[in-house]
Design a protein around this motif. Sequence first.
Motif, PDB file in Angstrom:
ATOM      1  N   VAL A 192       2.162   5.771  -6.901  1.00 28.25           N
ATOM      2  CA  VAL A 192       3.337   5.235  -6.213  1.00 28.25           C
ATOM      3  C   VAL A 192       3.176   5.329  -4.695  1.00 28.25           C
ATOM      4  O   VAL A 192       3.595   4.426  -3.958  1.00 28.25           O
ATOM      5  CB  VAL A 192       4.603   5.962  -6.679  1.00 28.25           C
ATOM      6  CG1 VAL A 192       5.808   5.555  -5.846  1.00 28.25           C
ATOM      7  CG2 VAL A 192       4.866   5.672  -8.152  1.00 28.25           C
ATOM      8  N   LYS A 193       2.558   6.395  -4.223  1.00 29.46           N
ATOM      9  CA  LYS A 193       2.379   6.590  -2.782  1.00 29.46           C
ATOM     10  C   LYS A 193       1.153   5.871  -2.233  1.00 29.46           C
ATOM     11  O   LYS A 193       0.849   5.992  -1.048  1.00 29.46           O
ATOM     12  CB  LYS A 193       2.305   8.083  -2.469  1.00 29.46           C
ATOM     13  CG  LYS A 193       3.633   8.806  -2.692  1.00 29.46           C
ATOM     14  CD  LYS A 193       3.560  10.281  -2.331  1.00 29.46           C
ATOM     15  CE  LYS A 193       4.924  10.951  -2.469  1.00 29.46           C
ATOM     16  NZ  LYS A 193       4.893  12.394  -2.145  1.00 29.46           N
ATOM     17  N   GLY A 194       0.436   5.118  -3.097  1.00 28.02           N
ATOM     18  CA  GLY A 194      -0.686   4.319  -2.630  1.00 28.02           C
ATOM     19  C   GLY A 194      -1.909   5.126  -2.273  1.00 28.02           C
ATOM     20  O   GLY A 194      -2.693   4.710  -1.405  1.00 28.02           O
ATOM     21  N   ARG A 195      -2.118   6.257  -2.956  1.00 25.55           N
ATOM     22  CA  ARG A 195      -3.245   7.126  -2.620  1.00 25.55           C
ATOM     23  C   ARG A 195      -4.329   7.144  -3.688  1.00 25.55           C
ATOM     24  O   ARG A 195      -5.351   7.800  -3.508  1.00 25.55           O
ATOM     25  CB  ARG A 195      -2.746   8.562  -2.407  1.00 25.55           C
ATOM     26  CG  ARG A 195      -1.738   8.699  -1.296  1.00 25.55           C
ATOM     27  CD  ARG A 195      -1.413  10.128  -0.951  1.00 25.55           C
ATOM     28  NE  ARG A 195      -0.844  10.884  -2.053  1.00 25.55           N
ATOM     29  CZ  ARG A 195       0.103  11.808  -1.901  1.00 25.55           C
ATOM     30  NH1 ARG A 195       0.593  12.060  -0.675  1.00 25.55           N
ATOM     31  NH2 ARG A 195       0.565  12.469  -2.938  1.00 25.55           N
ATOM     32  N   ALA A 196      -4.110   6.433  -4.801  1.00 20.57           N
ATOM     33  CA  ALA A 196      -5.081   6.472  -5.900  1.00 20.57           C
ATOM     34  C   ALA A 196      -5.072   5.145  -6.637  1.00 20.57           C
ATOM     35  O   ALA A 196      -4.087   4.391  -6.593  1.00 20.57           O
ATOM     36  CB  ALA A 196      -4.758   7.619  -6.861  1.00 20.57           C
ATOM     37  N   ASN A 197      -6.165   4.875  -7.316  1.00 19.52           N
ATOM     38  CA  ASN A 197      -6.246   3.658  -8.110  1.00 19.52           C
ATOM     39  C   ASN A 197      -5.231   3.708  -9.256  1.00 19.52           C
ATOM     40  O   ASN A 197      -5.130   4.728  -9.958  1.00 19.52           O
ATOM     41  CB  ASN A 197      -7.647   3.502  -8.694  1.00 19.52           C
ATOM     42  CG  ASN A 197      -8.683   3.224  -7.636  1.00 19.52           C
ATOM     43  OD1 ASN A 197      -8.409   2.574  -6.628  1.00 19.52           O
ATOM     44  ND2 ASN A 197      -9.893   3.726  -7.846  1.00 19.52           N
ATOM     45  N   PRO A 198      -4.485   2.639  -9.481  1.00 23.13           N
ATOM     46  CA  PRO A 198      -3.514   2.625 -10.584  1.00 23.13           C
ATOM     47  C   PRO A 198      -4.126   2.956 -11.939  1.00 23.13           C
ATOM     48  O   PRO A 198      -3.470   3.549 -12.794  1.00 23.13           O
ATOM     49  CB  PRO A 198      -2.962   1.196 -10.543  1.00 23.13           C
ATOM     50  CG  PRO A 198      -3.117   0.785  -9.111  1.00 23.13           C
ATOM     51  CD  PRO A 198      -4.394   1.423  -8.656  1.00 23.13           C
ATOM     52  N   ARG A 245      11.122   8.984   0.381  1.00 27.66           N
ATOM     53  CA  ARG A 245      12.468   8.827  -0.184  1.00 27.66           C
ATOM     54  C   ARG A 245      12.740   7.364  -0.523  1.00 27.66           C
ATOM     55  O   ARG A 245      13.536   7.069  -1.413  1.00 27.66           O
ATOM     56  CB  ARG A 245      13.516   9.351   0.793  1.00 27.66           C
ATOM     57  CG  ARG A 245      13.392  10.839   1.078  1.00 27.66           C
ATOM     58  CD  ARG A 245      14.547  11.365   1.881  1.00 27.66           C
ATOM     59  NE  ARG A 245      15.785  11.333   1.110  1.00 27.66           N
ATOM     60  CZ  ARG A 245      16.951  11.759   1.570  1.00 27.66           C
ATOM     61  NH1 ARG A 245      17.043  12.247   2.801  1.00 27.66           N
ATOM     62  NH2 ARG A 245      18.032  11.701   0.807  1.00 27.66           N
ATOM     63  N   ARG A 246      12.075   6.443   0.196  1.00 27.26           N
ATOM     64  CA  ARG A 246      12.231   5.026  -0.140  1.00 27.26           C
ATOM     65  C   ARG A 246      11.410   4.650  -1.361  1.00 27.26           C
ATOM     66  O   ARG A 246      11.682   3.623  -1.998  1.00 27.26           O
ATOM     67  CB  ARG A 246      11.820   4.166   1.058  1.00 27.26           C
ATOM     68  CG  ARG A 246      12.811   4.222   2.215  1.00 27.26           C
ATOM     69  CD  ARG A 246      12.413   3.259   3.317  1.00 27.26           C
ATOM     70  NE  ARG A 246      11.324   3.782   4.138  1.00 27.26           N
ATOM     71  CZ  ARG A 246      10.339   3.061   4.650  1.00 27.26           C
ATOM     72  NH1 ARG A 246      10.268   1.768   4.383  1.00 27.26           N
ATOM     73  NH2 ARG A 246       9.413   3.621   5.397  1.00 27.26           N
ATOM     74  N   LEU A 247      10.396   5.451  -1.691  1.00 23.64           N
ATOM     75  CA  LEU A 247       9.531   5.144  -2.823  1.00 23.64           C
ATOM     76  C   LEU A 247       9.885   5.911  -4.094  1.00 23.64           C
ATOM     77  O   LEU A 247       9.311   5.660  -5.145  1.00 23.64           O
ATOM     78  CB  LEU A 247       8.071   5.440  -2.452  1.00 23.64           C
ATOM     79  CG  LEU A 247       7.409   4.448  -1.496  1.00 23.64           C
ATOM     80  CD1 LEU A 247       6.095   5.018  -0.965  1.00 23.64           C
ATOM     81  CD2 LEU A 247       7.155   3.110  -2.177  1.00 23.64           C
ATOM     82  N   VAL A 248      10.837   6.861  -4.007  1.00 23.27           N
ATOM     83  CA  VAL A 248      11.105   7.683  -5.177  1.00 23.27           C
ATOM     84  C   VAL A 248      11.688   6.872  -6.330  1.00 23.27           C
ATOM     85  O   VAL A 248      11.442   7.183  -7.502  1.00 23.27           O
ATOM     86  CB  VAL A 248      12.021   8.876  -4.807  1.00 23.27           C
ATOM     87  CG1 VAL A 248      13.456   8.421  -4.522  1.00 23.27           C
ATOM     88  CG2 VAL A 248      12.015   9.921  -5.929  1.00 23.27           C
ATOM     89  N   LEU A 249      12.416   5.803  -6.046  1.00 18.69           N
ATOM     90  CA  LEU A 249      12.921   4.962  -7.134  1.00 18.69           C
ATOM     91  C   LEU A 249      11.758   4.353  -7.903  1.00 18.69           C
ATOM     92  O   LEU A 249      11.816   4.226  -9.134  1.00 18.69           O
ATOM     93  CB  LEU A 249      13.839   3.861  -6.590  1.00 18.69           C
ATOM     94  CG  LEU A 249      14.404   2.921  -7.658  1.00 18.69           C
ATOM     95  CD1 LEU A 249      15.335   3.666  -8.616  1.00 18.69           C
ATOM     96  CD2 LEU A 249      15.139   1.748  -7.017  1.00 18.69           C
ATOM     97  N   ASN A 250      10.683   3.970  -7.188  1.00 20.44           N
ATOM     98  CA  ASN A 250       9.505   3.438  -7.874  1.00 20.44           C
ATOM     99  C   ASN A 250       8.895   4.480  -8.807  1.00 20.44           C
ATOM    100  O   ASN A 250       8.419   4.158  -9.899  1.00 20.44           O
ATOM    101  CB  ASN A 250       8.459   2.986  -6.858  1.00 20.44           C
ATOM    102  CG  ASN A 250       8.758   1.623  -6.276  1.00 20.44           C
ATOM    103  OD1 ASN A 250       9.743   0.992  -6.655  1.00 20.44           O
ATOM    104  ND2 ASN A 250       7.935   1.163  -5.348  1.00 20.44           N
ATOM    105  N   THR A 274       3.479  -0.739  -3.526  1.00 18.40           N
ATOM    106  CA  THR A 274       3.157   0.518  -2.861  1.00 18.40           C
ATOM    107  C   THR A 274       3.240   0.411  -1.339  1.00 18.40           C
ATOM    108  O   THR A 274       3.089   1.415  -0.644  1.00 18.40           O
ATOM    109  CB  THR A 274       1.739   0.992  -3.249  1.00 18.40           C
ATOM    110  OG1 THR A 274       0.784   0.022  -2.827  1.00 18.40           O
ATOM    111  CG2 THR A 274       1.643   1.201  -4.751  1.00 18.40           C
ATOM    112  N   ASP A 275       3.468  -0.789  -0.828  1.00 20.19           N
ATOM    113  CA  ASP A 275       3.669  -0.988   0.606  1.00 20.19           C
ATOM    114  C   ASP A 275       5.142  -0.721   0.918  1.00 20.19           C
ATOM    115  O   ASP A 275       6.027  -1.459   0.479  1.00 20.19           O
ATOM    116  CB  ASP A 275       3.286  -2.416   0.994  1.00 20.19           C
ATOM    117  CG  ASP A 275       3.267  -2.647   2.497  1.00 20.19           C
ATOM    118  OD1 ASP A 275       3.955  -1.897   3.224  1.00 20.19           O
ATOM    119  OD2 ASP A 275       2.575  -3.576   2.940  1.00 20.19           O
ATOM    120  N   ALA A 276       5.400   0.333   1.685  1.00 21.70           N
ATOM    121  CA  ALA A 276       6.784   0.703   1.995  1.00 21.70           C
ATOM    122  C   ALA A 276       7.391  -0.141   3.103  1.00 21.70           C
ATOM    123  O   ALA A 276       8.594  -0.055   3.348  1.00 21.70           O
ATOM    124  CB  ALA A 276       6.846   2.178   2.387  1.00 21.70           C
TER     125      ALA A 276
END
Length: 617
Positions: free
Chosen positions: A366-372, A424-429, A552-554
């Motif tokens: 979700v935070k864009g730090r790893a391959n899905p 906090r904007r990505l926690v819903l994801n 994953t782009d905030a």
Amino acid sequence: MTVPQSITELDLKNLTNRTFHPSPVAWEDQVLYFLLLDRFSDGKETGYRDNRGRRVAKGETPLYQPGDAGNAIRTEPEAAVWRESGSRWCGGTLKGLASKMGYLKRMGVTAVWVSPLFKQCSFVPTYHGYGIQNFLEVDPHFGTADDLRELVHVAHANGIYVILDIILNHAGNIFAYDRGYTPYDGSTVYPVTGFRSADGTPNLPFGPIDTKANPDAWPDGAVWPRELQAANAYTRMGHIRDWDSYHEYLDGDFFDLKDIHLGEGEVDAFRPSPALLALCEVYKYWIALSDVDGYRIDTVKHMGAGATRFFASVIHEFAQAIGKENFYLIGEITGGRDNAFNTLATTGLNAALGVDDIPLRLEDLVKGRANPADYFNLFRNSLLVRKESHVWFRDKVVTVIDDHDQVCRGAKKERFCAGDPKWRRLVLNALALNTTTLGIPCVYYGTEQAFDGEGGDDRYLRECMFGGPFGAFRTRGVQFFDEENPVYREFAKILALRREKLPLRRGRQYLREISGDGVTFGLPYVIGGEIRSVVPWSRIFDTEEMVLAINTDADSPRTAWVLVDGSLHREGDRFAYRYSTDPGQVRGTTAVQRINDAVQAIQVTVPAAGFVMLEQR
């Protein structure tokens, strides 16, 4: 009601002479919510909506406002008080939890998992509930056995099942060794000074207690029921040092918690101890008394497979005999995915709590730090578990993001929202991914209010929802049952669709390839240390496919072509947006395009830090 002192006083025949609440048909249809009872609600809040949806005007604790952040740490002495409060009892109760069933129901929760609520040793503040002194009594901090029965009744009336967190592996710090340093060495059985009295002094006989000769033993001294007072009920081999050493992790003490001797022998030749037989009766009693729907079993690794299998068989048979055909047993099983699923196959537990790989891989995605694929591959077919389809995982693992221990993080313990404000904007994801992918999803209390849990220690993961002395965001005296919080509000919409659409609960799951030009497709992956992309997946049940995607782009919306199942759709078919974090997208459509003879795709746009769900019209 009178608290029993022995399992001989448990009148299971009369307790079971009634109709019990039936089990759910499928646990993968449920959404779990885990809470620490001491930190959830004291029932004194004002400004929240009650179980009928009415605004509560009475009470002492007002709703949190952004300006309240940090109100408990304005000076260093105040901050010290706030920090210290996090290590003590804060005041949550069973009645407080019962008063918030409407809050949970309106969010979409269908099962509440309650931290251990049995009586703790009185001389230590084990507010978390994992240091039991009396297995047959509710801790007075939380209420009474009647309060538990009422809680379960209110939950069931609101369509919510109840799962209790239980312990068999150990009791609290109920006795003292005759020396201060007691490391496990594989052979030493340490002498014991005595059972502890109410103030912690080990001045009670280590063995069956005569309460006439030792009146201070009841109710706050020694251990109860009486059957657990036998000296051979405990291994007495000192504390664990090597947590991965076989036999040491089975027979050693869990820090100062005293290891219970559960039996002897390997799985197929296991012989239960009198202590395990007593604990089986204890936990049958709590089912019969309260009508709960499942147990989460603590520290299964340390119990051993033989004891776990024996207990699971006893509890399943008892529950089925009273009409709870699918009483669920969820094991806390550490040691990786393959160990967890091998343990399930060996012991008969229903599901494993996914506290190892799942939380970090989900968060990093979700935070864009790893391959899905790192997350989605956790649910792929594996020869190691010898199952023919990844669908097997849908009801065998409970998936989580945040939790109360964060064992997967080592020394760096914090919630999803800690650190960068954009999380906090990505926690819903994160919540959406957890509840619309395979497994039985579980929400840790406060995540729906974007709690950050910063501080690096267990206590900071355990903020009070009801305010009190140790509120979230470094506050005191304000509560967080805010149904207008955007995370809560949007998450409720997502869970409503999950209830409606069978593919989201039981469907097969596929991470989908994407394309920017509609010609060249591939799985989204990390470039230069991050991924800013649409990450889509499909859930397919029978002939129905739903396409879901996060961004994953905030900062910016993203558009991509997304592959769909070519056998289910024809060129020109349309998918409609059933949900989007941008309300303007809802009811909009996108058409299926034929890329070649074998490939079809739809174009999907996802808002910045957003989530969408599409289904074929």
